[in-house]
Design an enzyme around this catalytic site. Structure first.
Site, PDB file in Angstrom:
ATOM      1  N   ASP A   1       0.758  -1.113  -0.163  1.00 54.75           N
ATOM      2  CA  ASP A   1       0.191   0.038  -0.051  1.00 54.75           C
ATOM      3  C   ASP A   1       1.326   1.530  -0.219  1.00 54.75           C
ATOM      4  O   ASP A   1       1.802   1.009   0.607  1.00 54.75           O
ATOM      5  CB  ASP A   1      -0.966   0.312   1.631  1.00 54.75           C
ATOM      6  CG  ASP A   1      -2.027   0.888   1.062  1.00 54.75           C
ATOM      7  OD1 ASP A   1      -1.974   1.613   0.122  1.00 54.75           O
ATOM      8  OD2 ASP A   1      -2.320   1.324   1.903  1.00 54.75           O
TER       9      ASP A   1
ATOM     10  N   ARG B   1      -0.907   9.132 -10.272  1.00 56.12           N
ATOM     11  CA  ARG B   1      -0.038   7.200  -9.126  1.00 56.12           C
ATOM     12  C   ARG B   1       0.525   6.120 -10.030  1.00 56.12           C
ATOM     13  O   ARG B   1       0.830   5.729  -9.003  1.00 56.12           O
ATOM     14  CB  ARG B   1      -2.213   7.438  -9.046  1.00 56.12           C
ATOM     15  CG  ARG B   1      -2.276   7.978  -7.711  1.00 56.12           C
ATOM     16  CD  ARG B   1      -4.194   7.736  -8.181  1.00 56.12           C
ATOM     17  NE  ARG B   1      -4.103   6.530  -7.452  1.00 56.12           N
ATOM     18  CZ  ARG B   1      -3.868   6.264  -6.337  1.00 56.12           C
ATOM     19  NH1 ARG B   1      -3.749   7.093  -5.127  1.00 56.12           N
ATOM     20  NH2 ARG B   1      -4.274   4.845  -6.051  1.00 56.12           N
TER      21      ARG B   1
ATOM     22  N   HIS C   1       2.640   3.058  -9.306  1.00 57.04           N
ATOM     23  CA  HIS C   1       2.758   1.222  -9.360  1.00 57.04           C
ATOM     24  C   HIS C   1       4.150   1.497  -9.779  1.00 57.04           C
ATOM     25  O   HIS C   1       4.599   0.384  -9.843  1.00 57.04           O
ATOM     26  CB  HIS C   1       1.391   1.670  -9.887  1.00 57.04           C
ATOM     27  CG  HIS C   1       0.303   1.568  -9.383  1.00 57.04           C
ATOM     28  ND1 HIS C   1      -0.314   0.954  -7.717  1.00 57.04           N
ATOM     29  CD2 HIS C   1      -0.991   2.714 -10.267  1.00 57.04           C
ATOM     30  CE1 HIS C   1      -1.020   1.934  -7.844  1.00 57.04           C
ATOM     31  NE2 HIS C   1      -2.006   2.312  -9.043  1.00 57.04           N
TER      32      HIS C   1
ATOM     33  N   ILE D   1     -10.374  -6.698  -6.071  1.00 53.20           N
ATOM     34  CA  ILE D   1     -12.140  -6.681  -6.516  1.00 53.20           C
ATOM     35  C   ILE D   1     -12.446  -5.002  -6.312  1.00 53.20           C
ATOM     36  O   ILE D   1     -12.929  -4.907  -7.292  1.00 53.20           O
ATOM     37  CB  ILE D   1     -12.607  -7.766  -5.807  1.00 53.20           C
ATOM     38  CG1 ILE D   1     -12.555  -9.161  -6.483  1.00 53.20           C
ATOM     39  CG2 ILE D   1     -14.245  -7.981  -6.318  1.00 53.20           C
ATOM     40  CD1 ILE D   1     -13.146 -10.497  -5.868  1.00 53.20           C
TER      41      ILE D   1
ATOM     42  N   ARG E   1     -11.821   1.573  -9.129  1.00 55.29           N
ATOM     43  CA  ARG E   1     -10.979   3.071  -9.432  1.00 55.29           C
ATOM     44  C   ARG E   1     -10.905   3.712 -10.569  1.00 55.29           C
ATOM     45  O   ARG E   1     -11.712   3.335 -11.378  1.00 55.29           O
ATOM     46  CB  ARG E   1      -9.632   2.668  -9.445  1.00 55.29           C
ATOM     47  CG  ARG E   1      -9.215   1.848  -7.404  1.00 55.29           C
ATOM     48  CD  ARG E   1      -7.805   2.251  -7.771  1.00 55.29           C
ATOM     49  NE  ARG E   1      -7.498   1.959  -6.017  1.00 55.29           N
ATOM     50  CZ  ARG E   1      -6.117   2.047  -5.789  1.00 55.29           C
ATOM     51  NH1 ARG E   1      -4.684   2.439  -6.120  1.00 55.29           N
ATOM     52  NH2 ARG E   1      -6.273   1.892  -4.362  1.00 55.29           N
TER      53      ARG E   1
ATOM     54  N   LEU F   1      10.626 -20.484  -4.685  1.00 57.77           N
ATOM     55  CA  LEU F   1       9.571 -19.519  -4.192  1.00 57.77           C
ATOM     56  C   LEU F   1       7.895 -19.813  -4.590  1.00 57.77           C
ATOM     57  O   LEU F   1       8.696 -19.558  -6.411  1.00 57.77           O
ATOM     58  CB  LEU F   1      10.044 -17.711  -4.077  1.00 57.77           C
ATOM     59  CG  LEU F   1       9.284 -17.054  -4.021  1.00 57.77           C
ATOM     60  CD1 LEU F   1       8.882 -17.170  -1.944  1.00 57.77           C
ATOM     61  CD2 LEU F   1       9.784 -15.729  -4.197  1.00 57.77           C
TER      62      LEU F   1
ATOM     63  N   ARG G   1       1.623  -5.237   6.050  1.00 59.52           N
ATOM     64  CA  ARG G   1       1.278  -3.803   5.477  1.00 59.52           C
ATOM     65  C   ARG G   1       1.611  -3.184   5.615  1.00 59.52           C
ATOM     66  O   ARG G   1       2.050  -1.833   6.406  1.00 59.52           O
ATOM     67  CB  ARG G   1      -0.268  -3.934   5.962  1.00 59.52           C
ATOM     68  CG  ARG G   1      -0.985  -2.916   5.268  1.00 59.52           C
ATOM     69  CD  ARG G   1      -2.566  -2.162   5.792  1.00 59.52           C
ATOM     70  NE  ARG G   1      -3.251  -1.589   4.463  1.00 59.52           N
ATOM     71  CZ  ARG G   1      -4.438  -1.654   4.013  1.00 59.52           C
ATOM     72  NH1 ARG G   1      -5.080  -3.033   4.641  1.00 59.52           N
ATOM     73  NH2 ARG G   1      -4.414  -1.251   3.614  1.00 59.52           N
TER      74      ARG G   1
ATOM     75  N   GLU H   1       1.045 -13.916  12.625  1.00 55.84           N
ATOM     76  CA  GLU H   1       1.563 -12.620  12.533  1.00 55.84           C
ATOM     77  C   GLU H   1       1.400 -11.397  12.431  1.00 55.84           C
ATOM     78  O   GLU H   1       1.968 -11.210  10.817  1.00 55.84           O
ATOM     79  CB  GLU H   1       2.947 -13.064  13.044  1.00 55.84           C
ATOM     80  CG  GLU H   1       3.991 -13.751  14.282  1.00 55.84           C
ATOM     81  CD  GLU H   1       2.568 -13.227  15.756  1.00 55.84           C
ATOM     82  OE1 GLU H   1       2.819 -11.890  15.978  1.00 55.84           O
ATOM     83  OE2 GLU H   1       2.464 -14.384  16.422  1.00 55.84           O
TER      84      GLU H   1
HETATM   85  C1  FPP Z   1      -1.554  -0.017  -3.534  1.00 54.16           C
HETATM   86  O1  FPP Z   1      -1.099   1.503  -3.642  1.00 54.16           O
HETATM   87  C2  FPP Z   1      -1.327  -0.642  -4.585  1.00 54.16           C
HETATM   88  C3  FPP Z   1      -2.019  -0.977  -5.630  1.00 54.16           C
HETATM   89  C4  FPP Z   1      -3.509  -0.926  -5.742  1.00 54.16           C
HETATM   90  C5  FPP Z   1      -1.163  -1.836  -6.371  1.00 54.16           C
HETATM   91  C6  FPP Z   1       0.046  -2.280  -5.874  1.00 54.16           C
HETATM   92  C7  FPP Z   1       0.831  -2.931  -7.503  1.00 54.16           C
HETATM   93  C8  FPP Z   1       2.186  -2.563  -7.395  1.00 54.16           C
HETATM   94  C9  FPP Z   1       2.826  -2.451  -6.776  1.00 54.16           C
HETATM   95  C10 FPP Z   1       2.360  -2.530  -8.709  1.00 54.16           C
HETATM   96  C11 FPP Z   1       2.096  -4.512  -9.389  1.00 54.16           C
HETATM   97  C12 FPP Z   1       2.156  -5.441  -8.898  1.00 54.16           C
HETATM   98  C13 FPP Z   1       3.053  -6.212  -9.427  1.00 54.16           C
HETATM   99  C14 FPP Z   1       3.036  -7.697  -8.515  1.00 54.16           C
HETATM  100  C15 FPP Z   1       3.106  -6.592 -10.464  1.00 54.16           C
HETATM  101  P1  FPP Z   1      -2.650   2.420  -3.458  1.00 54.16           P
HETATM  102  O2  FPP Z   1      -3.012   2.770  -4.648  1.00 54.16           O
HETATM  103  O3  FPP Z   1      -3.624   2.763  -3.022  1.00 54.16           O
HETATM  104  O4  FPP Z   1      -1.513   4.026  -2.681  1.00 54.16           O
HETATM  105  P2  FPP Z   1      -2.277   4.738  -2.075  1.00 54.16           P
HETATM  106  O5  FPP Z   1      -3.407   4.464  -0.671  1.00 54.16           O
HETATM  107  O6  FPP Z   1      -1.293   6.212  -1.028  1.00 54.16           O
HETATM  108  O7  FPP Z   1      -3.308   6.013  -2.812  1.00 54.16           O
END
Ligand code: FPP
Length: 276
Positions: free
Chosen positions: A33, A46, A50, A79, A84, A144, A201, A220
């Protein structure tokens, strides 16, 4: 590129120290997150967050594999994330596809099994195909198990399992008395994956967000203020050191746990003496 060959001596030392605790979780699950906030801090869109988040994915998969973690489950898209803005959803789907195209060779060479959990039939066909192909080509690897939770929601999974069990009861394959913890687990997307020992997290949020609700019963939990794009292997090592210090009691008392550790230690000593 072989990850073992490329590992720096400094990183190896850090991993050896963690391994010496004898407490490496066999399954780590991560709620990644904070990508959006990280991008915001940089004054960027944003999707930029990512993209940087993918660099963390690469680093954590590499480090987890080297340290001997058997399962790593990453919450990549829930889901609820379908709600978004379409531009962000499409961008994330594209990033996933690019990640698997670009990283497949290296992951496969390093014996990673690429698995997916979630409602994958909602994904674009091209993403479904690349996920299917990645699994088919890596399923016999010995390293893994990387479980990508994509279009995943735990309540969806639990409801689906209940429906399938009900159908099997109606069809005469099962009787209600057959329904046990183990049987229920075997109907979930995570069947054959041990429950997570450790949930991480990032980004200072203290929620489970519909992730592995059944499977996390005794895990944990480690929360960190770091945003996901900042969470690299040294952060993982801090989480692992923290985990190693914890006492997992699974509902028992502390003295029962210590007693059974002492007993198994004594048993080992007796076995060694007997063998001599
Ligand atoms: C949460 O941050 C993150 C996501 C919803 C997407 C996670 C995706 C990636 C790390 C990239 C693709 C993944 C892989 C496995 C290749 P947020 O957008 O909710 O951040 P915020 O809470 O700060 O808005």
């Amino acid at each position: 590129m072989s990850w073992i060959k490329e590992q720096s001596p400094e990183d190896k030392d850090k991993q050896e120290l963690i391994k010496s605790t004898g407490k490496i979780p066999q399954h780590i699950a991560i709620i990644m997150d904070g990508n959006g906030r990280w991008a915001n801090q940089q004054g960027k869109q944003r999707l930029f967050g990512h993209r940087e988040g993918i660099e963390s994915v690469r680093d954590i998969v590499n480090a987890a594999s080297l340290i001997g973690v058997k399962h790593l489950t990453l919450y990549a898209f829930s889901i609820e994330n379908w709600k978004r803005p379409p531009m962000e959803v499409n961008g994330l789907m594209k990033l996933l596809e690019i990640f698997l195209q670009k990283e497949f060779k290296e992951l496969n060479e390093n014996q990673v099994v690429i698995n997916t959990i979630g409602k994958t039939n909602s994904l674009p066909k091209s993403v479904q195909k690349i996920l299917r192909d990645s699994y088919e080509k890596t399923k016999d690897n010995s390293g893994l198990h990387l479980n990508l939770a994509i279009s995943y929601g735990s309540r969806w999974d639990i409801m689906r399992a209940i429906q399938m069990i009900a159908l099997d009861v109606r069809g005469g394959k099962l009787s209600p008395e057959d329904i046990t913890d183990e049987l229920f687990s075997s109907y979930l997307q995570t069947a054959n994956i041990p429950d997570p020992d450790l949930l991480i997290r990032t980004s200072g949020e203290y929620r489970i967000s519909n992730f592995l609700l059944w499977e996390l019963a005794y895990s944990e939990i480690y929360f960190t203020e770091k945003l996901w794009p900042e969470f690299r292997r040294d952060e993982l090592y801090s989480a692992l050191m923290d985990y190693a210090r914890r006492e997992r009691r699974f509902g028992k008392t502390s003295s029962q746990i210590n007693e059974s550790t002492e007993q198994s230690y004594l048993k080992k000593v007796i076995d060694v003496i007997k063998r001599k």
